[in-house]
Design a protein around this motif. Structure first.
Motif, PDB file in Angstrom:
ATOM      1  N   VAL A 102       0.850  -1.207   0.000  1.00  8.87           N
ATOM      2  CA  VAL A 102       0.000   0.000   0.000  1.00  8.87           C
ATOM      3  C   VAL A 102       0.883   1.254   0.000  1.00  8.87           C
ATOM      4  N   GLN A 109      -2.045  -2.289  -4.044  1.00  9.36           N
ATOM      5  CA  GLN A 109      -3.049  -2.946  -3.201  1.00  9.36           C
ATOM      6  C   GLN A 109      -2.553  -4.334  -2.807  1.00  9.36           C
ATOM      7  N   ILE A 132      -6.000   2.896   6.806  1.00  9.75           N
ATOM      8  CA  ILE A 132      -6.284   2.412   5.448  1.00  9.75           C
ATOM      9  C   ILE A 132      -7.575   1.584   5.444  1.00  9.75           C
ATOM     10  N   GLY A 134      -9.256   1.721  -6.618  1.00  8.32           N
ATOM     11  CA  GLY A 134      -8.199   1.834  -5.601  1.00  8.32           C
ATOM     12  C   GLY A 134      -8.692   2.306  -4.248  1.00  8.32           C
ATOM     13  N   HIS A 169      -7.806  -0.733  -0.040  1.00  7.88           N
ATOM     14  CA  HIS A 169      -6.353  -0.957  -0.063  1.00  7.88           C
ATOM     15  C   HIS A 169      -6.014  -2.437   0.056  1.00  7.88           C
TER      16      HIS A 169
END
Length: 696
Positions: free
Chosen positions: A313, A318, A345, A369, A372
């Protein structure tokens, strides 16, 4: 090289091309796994019979095989129909008997004429103080003595296939063994004092004493090494081919990792720090990572995995984490959420349960996106699941995910690095056999604060006492697992069924206190029962072994395993690892039904002595053997004809480093040793490896 080299053709011809093998015996040979001359070369004798001539049977160790020159005496016909005929013989010092059943009288007279000398060889036993040899294996004239080998190899047989037939066929196959350029590293061969390939085969098929049929004999070690080396070259080629696949350098900033580490109430162990460094170094390289993270129950794999996902990340990508079941996927989510919050996140879960609009929203967030880290079952890798930039894929619980599936994920064009996690400690030799294509990180220490689990063995006769203790523990607010051996009553095995135990405990401890989960339940029912236990609505969970993998309920501090003697060591260790995860002192009670067999007693004693999963796995391997340990059929564990994984684990490690070094020096196997190794791969039928070189 497009096909099998011509020099090997004679070894891959039909078995019937060997002298003395016809269609009928070829069928029998197939039953012992021999279908071509090549298979015979690698079917080694497992014993040796000493047929050296001795002057007398006096002093021989009986029962045993002896070879003696005798003078033939009187023939005594059978006393009754179907009884034995006897022939008296005298050696240099004493008189004894040969015994024959159903022998035609004139045949016996021709074979053993009274007054003449003969050499007889066979198994001699004492009956009522009289030495007797029933049906000698060999009866020869003294001038034929040289025809009898001093040492006779003993091969594996099947009904209808005799030693002589196998010996003859093996000799014919050996005569076809070509001289091949050596594929073993010359320095290794010299250091170990191993013979060349053909020489080793001839020596292994002509043992001179018991030491020659031991795994340690140089000829056998050499041939075992050939097998292990061919296997490891194949794994190393698979590793190179995965790494050759487009990889990407993923370099984290450490910013998110340091937030999480600062929020933790403890510091990671040295093993966790080391494993994370190995993983992030792999991720930072331009080649694809293919690493196994192997840790014992409670060694803290989840934290290492999460920190690795954070590196992905931090680099702008990802991460994905795949679990074998929905319930484990949801559990990963629960354990990762607080860590994700600390890092700031987004973590989401995707399983087969997600349908309709809810699923569409998740997929859209993933593609842009907004998510994450995605946790889920194998549903993660379905076509319509698109990541914006997947950098790291973590697969939990390796056993359900072999080399083929790993290559398949790689083939999806995923440039993502791959990390596989397993909670099953595996002895080093097996992990090399099974995961030779991967690099391995091991977590071999427990995080601070994990208290040892007190383990006690209790006879089933004390069942009422155990229930009494349980009642008291529940009153103190504790929670317990009760593991049963089987689900439905079976006439064959009188093991207490989970449903009966559930009813009995409910009657003893009260309605609503006891829950039940077993393998026959629908997944949703199972999850609901687990969730009630996790939330504390039920306080005792009666279960079959569905709970052994991954379930995490820190409040549960008692584990009762009923009929513990029916479980394997690794399984018992996994089950015990379900408790001892919280602050409370934990106990594991192993209820057994006396009398215990020696093996069962040893298993339970080992568990009392240690909580070290790696030591337990080594013991398990020694007690059960490699195939049983991980269920050969589904493990992807190769079947070796000569190599013995339990006793030759050190050879496997040498084979791995040798194979990797060879490919580093000569990736296309183009040099002289590379060419010899290609022949070895064809000889050992590692066709997949040959295709992988082709790809290169």
């Amino acid at each position: 090289m497009t096909g099998r080299p011509a020099i090997l053709f004679p070894l891959f011809a039909g078995l019937e091309t060997l002298a003395g093998v016809g269609p009928k015996s070829a069928k029998l040979f197939a039953q012992i796994g021999v279908e071509r001359p090549r298979d015979l070369l690698f079917t080694l004798p497992h014993a040796v019979i000493d047929r050296r001539l001795r002057p007398t049977i006096r002093g021989a160790v009986l029962p045993g095989t002896v070879t003696v020159e005798v003078t033939v005496g009187a023939h005594v016909p059978p006393r009754r129909k179907g009884g034995p005929a006897r022939v008296f013989v005298r050696d240099a010092e004493t008189e004894w008997q040969l015994v024959f059943f159903h022998a035609k009288g004139d045949w016996l007279q021709r074979q053993l004429p009274t007054g003449q000398r003969r050499i007889v060889s066979g198994r001699l036993e004492l009956f009522d103080g009289i030495a007797q040899m029933a049906h000698p294996d060999h009866i020869l004239r003294p001038e034929e003595a040289a025809d009898l080998p001093a040492f006779e190899p003993v091969y594996p047989l099947t009904a209808g296939l005799g030693q002589k037939a196998v010996q003859k066929a093996a000799a014919a196959a050996l005569a076809r063994a070509p001289g091949l350029a050596d594929w073993i590293d010359p320095a290794l061969k010299a250091r170990e004092g191993w013979p060349g390939w053909a020489e080793a085969l001839h020596a292994a098929h002509a043992p001179r004493h018991l030491g020659d049929v031991a795994a340690e004999a140089p000829a056998r070690q050499r041939l075992a090494y050939d097998e292990l080396f061919a296997h490891q070259v194949t794994r190393a080629l698979a590793r190179v081919s995965v790494r050759r696949g487009k990889g990407r350098a993923t370099v984290g900033t450490g910013a998110l990792q340091s937030r999480v580490l600062a929020a933790l109430p403890y510091r990671p162990t040295a093993a966790q720090t080391r494993a994370l460094a190995e993983i992030t170094a792999d991720m930072a390289a331009a080649t694809r990572m293919n690493r196994l993270l192997q840790g014992d129950v409670g060694a803290g794999k989840t934290l290492v995995a999460f920190l690795a996902l954070l590196a992905a990340v931090e680099a702008g990508g990802q991460g994905a984490m795949m679990a074998p079941t929905e319930i484990l996927a949801r559990q990963h989510l629960e354990s990762l959420r607080p860590l994700a919050d600390a890092a700031g996140i987004t973590v989401e879960v995707l399983t087969g349960r997600d349908r309709g609009p809810e699923r569409a929203v998740k997929l859209a967030a993933l593609a842009r996106g907004g998510i994450h880290i995605l946790v889920g079952t194998h549903a993660l890798f379905q076509k319509e699941v698109a990541f914006r930039d997947l950098r790291l894929a973590i697969v939990d619980e390796q056993h359900r995910f072999g080399v083929a599936q790993r290559m398949e994920l790689a083939a999806k064009g995923l440039t993502a690095d791959m990390l596989v996690m397993t909670a099953t400690p595996i002895p080093r030799s097996l992990s090399l056999a099974q995961y030779g294509d991967m690099d391995v990180s091991v977590l071999d220490e427990k995080p601070p604060g994990r208290k040892p689990v007190r383990t006690a063995l209790v006879s089933t006769a004390r069942y009422d006492e155990v229930v009494g203790h349980l009642r008291q523990a529940l009153a103190e607010g504790r929670r317990a697992y009760w593991v049963c051996p089987l689900v439905e009553e079976s006439e064959l095995v009188d093991l207490t069924a989970a449903e009966d135990r559930f009813r009995a405990l409910r009657a003893a401890l009260g309605e609503g206190v006891v829950g039940l989960v077993h393998g026959q339940m629908a997944p949703a029912e199972k999850d609901a029962a687990m969730e009630r236990f996790v939330a504390g609505r039920t306080r005792v969970l009666v279960a079959t072994t569905v709970i052994e993998v991954g379930v995490n309920v820190p409040e549960a501090s008692i584990m009762v395993i009923e009929r513990a003697e029916t479980f394997g060591l690794a399984q018992l260790h996994q089950l015990r690892g379900r408790v001892g995860r919280g602050a409370a002192e934990s106990t594991c009670l192993m209820l057994y039904q006396p009398p215990l067999s020696e093996a069962a007693e040893r298993r339970l004693q080992i568990l009392r002595e240690t909580e070290d999963g790696f030591r337990i796995a080594e013991e398990d391997l020694a007690m059960r053997g490699a195939g049983d340990l991980i269920g050969t059929a589904q493990s992807g564990l190769p079947k070796f004809r000569i190599a013995d994984l339990e006793r030759q684990s050190a050879l496997m490690a040498v084979a791995q480093s040798d194979a990797r070094k060879l490919l580093a020096d000569d990736p296309g196997l183009a040099g002289p040793r590379g060419a010899a190794v290609r022949v070895l791969l064809w000889l050992m039928e590692q066709d997949r490896a040959i295709r992988l070189i082709g790809v290169g």
